[in-house]
Design a protein around this motif. Structure first.
Motif: not given
Length: 341
Positions: A23, A251, A254, A319-323, A325, A327-328
């Motif tokens: 992303y 994180y 989510a 999953t790290s995209r949820v960090r 806002d 999510p990317h």
């Protein structure tokens, strides 16, 4: 994404297979690839000589295998040292590399492995780096490990810190401790309010002037031992909170709510923020080649820095995209050029 000049088409195709864009952020990009593949790829070549800070926490040299992968002993030392010359190529002339490594214990006995220390020394020497300073990151909330020797036989105390080495190709890297000042202690605040101080010669043979500690510089210079306030060690005049016990942050929520894979060894945001503030300025580029849940990228973006992240595990990278806002999202259509370095 721009390819290295003159790279054969076959090499570009192979690179796209091994280095995948997960992303794009507002200021950076997450790649999914093994770190060694990504650093040698044409995809990341555009950042050579442009990274102000490499901040990372590679897999620790543990005796027990973890989901995110880890080596042991001499094999680990050689593996970590192999990254040093390549990471140095990515740095600006006054850039820095900061590596966090935890301690390990020898298998089936209550003795500490020296693998982490050997690996850090080997890394430093492999690229001819200066050790600018060593930091100790203390987390008093860590579990009483190793369980066998601490909680069962009770012949050892719990291991509660990690080493953090700050290295650079120059003895004078970009750094400014005014960006990481901490709140003055109550005693220092009383001293500034009082406006007087007893100077003179001390038993240490230092001579303290009558006004040496009466200047209000906006905060205290933090020590290189990073400790949560309120702990037994909070007698230090200035401490930086580095707890790592958060389980209800965005994180974690989510991941739980959506059944997503959570990284088992999260980096404390406060630790990342300290070094990003200390060693970079807005607009600088930060690289994490072992990004995990991409704490580094999220903190860098929040602080106005550009970032590049690489994670080998596809689930953790996604999953790290949820960090962020919001999510990317995954890039759509043809590959786009990343944020300008």
């Amino acid at each position: 994404m721009a390819q290295a000049a003159g790279a054969p088409a076959a090499d570009q195709d192979a690179d796209r297979e091994t280095v995948r864009t997960v992303y794009d952020g507002a200021r950076g990009r997450m790649f999914q690839a093994k770190a060694e593949d990504a650093l040698a790829s044409p995809t990341l070549a555009r950042w050579l000589g442009k990274i102000q800070l490499v901040f990372t926490s590679p897999p620790f040299p543990l005796q027990r295998k973890k989901k995110y992968g880890n080596l042991c002993g001499d094999e680990y030392t050689a593996w970590l040292a192999g990254f040093a010359p390549k990471l140095k190529e990515f740095l600006t002339p006054d850039g820095s590399i900061v590596i966090e490594l935890g301690n390990g214990w020898n298998a089936n006995e209550p003795t500490v492995s020296t693998a982490a220390i050997k690996a850090l020394i080997a890394f430093q020497e492999a690229a001819g780096l200066y050790l600018c300073q060593e930091f100790i990151c203390f987390n008093p909330a860590r579990l009483p490990t190793p369980i066998e020797w601490v909680a069962v036989r009770r012949t050892r105390v719990k291991d509660a810190f990690t080493r953090v080495w700050w290295m650079s190709p120059t003895p004078h890297p970009k750094a400014d401790n005014r960006r990481v000042l901490t709140e003055y202690s109550a005693s220092m605040q009383r001293l500034l309010k009082k406006g007087t101080y007893t100077g003179g010669r001390r038993p240490s043979e230092h001579t303290i002037g009558e006004r040496s500690f009466l200047s209000d510089n906006g905060g205290a210079i933090p020590p290189n031992v990073l400790i949560p306030p309120g702990s037994e060690a909070a007698a230090l005049d200035a401490v930086l909170p580095i707890p790592n016990t958060v389980s209800g942050d965005k994180y974690h929520r989510a991941c739980r709510d959506n059944g997503l894979a959570r990284h088992p060894a999260l980096m404390p945001e406060a630790l990342v923020e300290f070094f990003v503030r200390f060693l970079t300025e807005e607009g600088d580029v930060v690289l994490d080649p072992f990004a995990g849940s991409n704490t580094t990228g999220a903190v860098a973006e929040r602080l106005g820095r550009k970032w590049v992240a690489v994670e080998a595990n596809a689930a953790y990278a996604d999953t790290s995209r949820v960090r962020f806002d919001p999510p990317h999202p995954t890039p759509a259509g043809p590959k786009r050029r990343g944020p300008k370095a």
